[in-house]
Write a protein that holds these residues in place. Structure first.
Motif, PDB file in Angstrom:
ATOM      1  N   ALA A   1      41.444  46.241  46.949  1.00 42.71           N
ATOM      2  CA  ALA A   1      40.385  46.994  46.792  1.00 42.71           C
ATOM      3  C   ALA A   1      40.983  48.430  46.496  1.00 42.71           C
ATOM      4  N   LEU A   2      42.175  48.637  47.294  1.00 44.90           N
ATOM      5  CA  LEU A   2      42.563  50.065  47.051  1.00 44.90           C
ATOM      6  C   LEU A   2      43.133  50.405  45.657  1.00 44.90           C
ATOM      7  N   ILE A   3      43.654  49.234  45.094  1.00 40.71           N
ATOM      8  CA  ILE A   3      44.291  49.137  43.997  1.00 40.71           C
ATOM      9  C   ILE A   3      43.273  49.503  42.749  1.00 40.71           C
ATOM     10  N   LEU A   4      41.956  48.682  43.043  1.00 43.94           N
ATOM     11  CA  LEU A   4      40.926  49.022  42.197  1.00 43.94           C
ATOM     12  C   LEU A   4      40.338  50.314  42.256  1.00 43.94           C
ATOM     13  N   LYS A   5      40.331  50.918  43.439  1.00 45.30           N
ATOM     14  CA  LYS A   5      39.743  52.469  43.676  1.00 45.30           C
ATOM     15  C   LYS A   5      40.558  53.281  42.684  1.00 45.30           C
ATOM     16  N   GLU A   6      42.020  53.103  42.853  1.00 47.55           N
ATOM     17  CA  GLU A   6      43.028  53.829  42.245  1.00 47.55           C
ATOM     18  C   GLU A   6      42.551  54.105  40.492  1.00 47.55           C
ATOM     19  N   PHE A   7      42.336  52.760  40.186  1.00 40.43           N
ATOM     20  CA  PHE A   7      42.243  52.368  38.813  1.00 40.43           C
ATOM     21  C   PHE A   7      40.777  53.173  38.351  1.00 40.43           C
ATOM     22  N   ILE A   8      39.773  52.984  39.019  1.00 42.92           N
ATOM     23  CA  ILE A   8      38.336  53.710  38.905  1.00 42.92           C
ATOM     24  C   ILE A   8      38.291  54.979  38.822  1.00 42.92           C
ATOM     25  N   ASP A   9      39.061  55.430  39.907  1.00 43.28           N
ATOM     26  CA  ASP A   9      39.382  57.065  40.150  1.00 43.28           C
ATOM     27  C   ASP A   9      39.924  57.734  38.651  1.00 43.28           C
ATOM     28  N   GLN A  10      40.712  56.831  38.092  1.00 40.13           N
ATOM     29  CA  GLN A  10      41.354  57.426  36.568  1.00 40.13           C
ATOM     30  C   GLN A  10      40.159  57.195  35.634  1.00 40.13           C
ATOM     31  N   MET A  11      39.341  56.191  35.794  1.00 41.20           N
ATOM     32  CA  MET A  11      38.247  56.218  34.787  1.00 41.20           C
ATOM     33  C   MET A  11      37.286  57.236  34.921  1.00 41.20           C
ATOM     34  N   LEU A  12      36.924  57.659  36.169  1.00 40.42           N
ATOM     35  CA  LEU A  12      36.045  58.599  36.543  1.00 40.42           C
ATOM     36  C   LEU A  12      36.683  60.119  35.914  1.00 40.42           C
TER      37      LEU A  12
ATOM     38  N   LEU B   1      36.308  35.509  48.417  1.00 38.27           N
ATOM     39  CA  LEU B   1      37.065  36.716  48.926  1.00 38.27           C
ATOM     40  C   LEU B   1      36.903  37.798  47.861  1.00 38.27           C
ATOM     41  N   GLY B   2      36.525  37.606  46.658  1.00 35.35           N
ATOM     42  CA  GLY B   2      36.306  38.729  45.660  1.00 35.35           C
ATOM     43  C   GLY B   2      35.184  39.523  46.000  1.00 35.35           C
ATOM     44  N   ALA B   3      34.357  38.665  46.643  1.00 38.14           N
ATOM     45  CA  ALA B   3      32.941  39.309  47.019  1.00 38.14           C
ATOM     46  C   ALA B   3      33.147  40.257  48.004  1.00 38.14           C
ATOM     47  N   HIS B   4      33.919  40.382  48.846  1.00 35.15           N
ATOM     48  CA  HIS B   4      34.182  41.132  50.019  1.00 35.15           C
ATOM     49  C   HIS B   4      35.074  42.234  49.530  1.00 35.15           C
ATOM     50  N   ILE B   5      36.017  41.820  48.529  1.00 31.98           N
ATOM     51  CA  ILE B   5      37.048  42.872  47.705  1.00 31.98           C
ATOM     52  C   ILE B   5      35.823  44.122  46.893  1.00 31.98           C
ATOM     53  N   SER B   6      34.870  43.417  46.297  1.00 27.35           N
ATOM     54  CA  SER B   6      33.888  44.165  45.764  1.00 27.35           C
ATOM     55  C   SER B   6      33.273  45.219  46.740  1.00 27.35           C
ATOM     56  N   GLY B   7      32.713  44.601  47.929  1.00 30.22           N
ATOM     57  CA  GLY B   7      32.109  45.227  48.892  1.00 30.22           C
ATOM     58  C   GLY B   7      32.964  46.489  49.449  1.00 30.22           C
ATOM     59  N   PHE B   8      34.394  46.214  49.614  1.00 28.99           N
ATOM     60  CA  PHE B   8      35.353  47.129  49.988  1.00 28.99           C
ATOM     61  C   PHE B   8      35.529  48.316  49.156  1.00 28.99           C
TER      62      PHE B   8
ATOM     63  N   GLY C   1      33.182  49.098  46.858  1.00 33.79           N
ATOM     64  CA  GLY C   1      31.834  49.984  46.954  1.00 33.79           C
ATOM     65  C   GLY C   1      31.647  50.781  48.036  1.00 33.79           C
ATOM     66  N   GLU C   2      32.176  50.364  49.202  1.00 38.12           N
ATOM     67  CA  GLU C   2      32.150  51.170  50.450  1.00 38.12           C
ATOM     68  C   GLU C   2      32.950  52.802  50.166  1.00 38.12           C
ATOM     69  N   MET C   3      34.068  52.343  49.459  1.00 38.94           N
ATOM     70  CA  MET C   3      35.009  53.581  49.394  1.00 38.94           C
ATOM     71  C   MET C   3      34.200  54.632  48.340  1.00 38.94           C
ATOM     72  N   TYR C   4      33.275  54.196  47.716  1.00 44.97           N
ATOM     73  CA  TYR C   4      32.556  55.271  46.987  1.00 44.97           C
ATOM     74  C   TYR C   4      30.845  55.310  47.557  1.00 44.97           C
ATOM     75  N   ALA C   5      30.718  55.143  48.629  1.00 44.90           N
ATOM     76  CA  ALA C   5      29.579  55.347  49.214  1.00 44.90           C
ATOM     77  C   ALA C   5      28.498  54.708  48.762  1.00 44.90           C
ATOM     78  N   GLY C   6      28.844  53.341  48.334  1.00 46.89           N
ATOM     79  CA  GLY C   6      27.650  52.523  47.830  1.00 46.89           C
ATOM     80  C   GLY C   6      27.251  53.026  46.374  1.00 46.89           C
ATOM     81  N   LYS C   7      27.751  53.894  45.688  1.00 52.41           N
ATOM     82  CA  LYS C   7      27.156  54.429  44.475  1.00 52.41           C
ATOM     83  C   LYS C   7      27.554  53.737  43.138  1.00 52.41           C
ATOM     84  N   LEU C   8      28.306  52.596  43.331  1.00 50.26           N
ATOM     85  CA  LEU C   8      28.663  51.651  42.239  1.00 50.26           C
ATOM     86  C   LEU C   8      27.389  51.316  41.858  1.00 50.26           C
ATOM     87  N   GLY C   9      27.218  51.112  40.395  1.00 52.46           N
ATOM     88  CA  GLY C   9      25.933  50.562  39.781  1.00 52.46           C
ATOM     89  C   GLY C   9      25.307  49.085  40.585  1.00 52.46           C
ATOM     90  N   ARG C  10      26.344  48.286  40.570  1.00 50.61           N
ATOM     91  CA  ARG C  10      25.879  47.064  40.955  1.00 50.61           C
ATOM     92  C   ARG C  10      27.120  45.971  41.502  1.00 50.61           C
TER      93      ARG C  10
END
Length: 385
Positions: A115-126, A142-149, A151-160
């Motif tokens: 999840a942290l690696i994905l956040k780093e990537f999405i930060d660059q997208m933003l 387990l990927g479902a919970h990774i998605s949740g982690f 999403g939590e890092m972005y305070a639930g603002k992911l689209g879906r």
């Protein structure tokens, strides 16, 4: 020198069962597919976004526990289906090195790191102009919970976020911050199809779908596009028992969309959720064993007239225009006399998938034990509508 296909088009990491036995360290690889390159992936990372267009929708596909090291068999079809339904970026999150192990807790322990690696990537997208509204995560196991982690890092603002069979072991009973939950995205839908084994049983999203009650899935589609050939309608209900007993066959008259649809277009029902506190709904449906998996549901009303009561059941067979026959059994408590006859005053058949279609009826029918009675129903009288 001519490159072979594998070198030219990076593919999902393939590991052996030996790797699963000895274990694998975590390594995450992101593979981008677009409408231009639907079958040939481009490896990208947080410092090289490649041909990813940040102005378009970006869907991340995150697999789960891989006890044998083999690639997910459903991945290719899901990628192609997503690109086929809408022009978007599809990013396959390949963390097979980390998920491949016979020791499930070892894979589960790596989910937050992914999840942290994905956040780093999405930060660059933003940083390059992307919007959280356009980010969609599909996580399996387990990927479902990774998605949740994430999403939590972005305070639930992911689209879906869509959770497919969210993992149960080590996540059951955990607080919301330690698993997928509705606050992780603007819309969270979950499909539970393995709750009697490794899946998570309780509701985790704004709407949670339970095909066939969430237990055994004979021939059931494994992705959100499994029933794409037709619309899979689900019925909001408190339990699968109530649904099977016909207590939840209407989603409310006069609504824009009467019942939620399973899969990619499930978010079209989210406007119906915000009147609830909390905005969470369980929805149930049944599937067939073969493609296209969808079943058209009918509700049968039967009024019988008997002097004495004896337990039994009625088997109803419906023959369609194509000649195919579907069969259902109704238990009842009223058979009369030594010859076990059942007098039906009237029987009404109505489509749940197409409530606007005329109701069909049959009047004054005598059924005999173990004797098939064939008839073609007629439009119901106004009194029976």
């Amino acid at each position: 020198m001519k490159l072979n296909t594998d070198e030219a088009c990076p593919s999902f990491t393939r590991l052996s069962f030996h790797s699963a036995v000895v274990g694998t360290g975590l390594s995450v690889r992101l593979m981008l597919y677009t409408q231009r390159d639907q079958t040939c992936a481009q490896v990208i990372n947080s410092t090289a976004l490649g041909s990813l267009n940040v102005t378009k929708k970006t869907t991340f596909i995150i697999h789960g526990f891989r006890p044998t090291g083999s690639p997910p068999v459903w991945m290719k079809e899901l990628v192609e289906s997503l690109i086929g339904v809408q022009e978007m970026n599809v990013v396959v999150v390949d963390w097979n090195r980390g998920a491949t192990t016979v020791i499930y807790p070892h894979a589960a322990s790596k989910t937050r790191k992914v999840a942290l690696i994905l956040k780093e990537f999405i930060d660059q997208m933003l940083a390059k102009g992307a919007s959280l509204d356009n980010i969609y995560m599909i996580g399996v196991s387990l990927g479902a919970h990774i998605s949740g982690f994430v999403g939590e890092m972005y305070a639930g603002k992911l689209g879906r976020i869509t959770g497919l069979d969210p993992a149960g072991p080590l996540f059951n009973g955990r607080p919301p911050e330690d698993r997928l939950d509705p606050s992780d995205a603007q819309f969270v839908d979950v499909i539970h199809s393995d709750t009697d084994a490794l899946g998570y049983k309780e509701a985790l999203g704004h709407i949670d779908f339970y095909p066939n009650g969430g237990l055994d899935q004979p021939g059931c589609p494994k992705t959100i596009f499994g029933g794409y050939e037709c619309s899979l309608t689900a019925y909001p209900c408190d339990s699968y028992r109530d649904y099977r007993n016909g207590k939840c066959v209407s989603c409310g008259a006069g609504q824009i969309l009467s019942c939620p649809l399973l899969g990619y277009y499930a978010d079209s029902w989210k406007e119906h959720l915000w009147d609830r506190d909390p905005p969470m709904t369980k929805a149930f449906f049944d599937t067939a064993e073969t493609k296209p998996y969808c079943m058209y549901h009918y509700f049968v009303d039967i009024v019988s007239w008997n002097k004495s009561v004896r337990r039994g059941f009625i088997t109803i067979k419906l023959r369609g225009e194509d000649g195919n026959v579907t069969e259902s059994r109704i238990d009842h408590g009223s058979a009369v006399g030594p010859k076990y006859k059942l007098r039906v005053l009237w029987m009404k058949l109505r489509s749940l998938a197409h409530p606007d279609r005329p109701h069909l009826c049959r009047y004054d029918l005598v059924l005999m034990e173990n004797v098939e009675t064939f008839f073609q129903p007629i439009p119901c009288s106004k009194q029976q509508m």
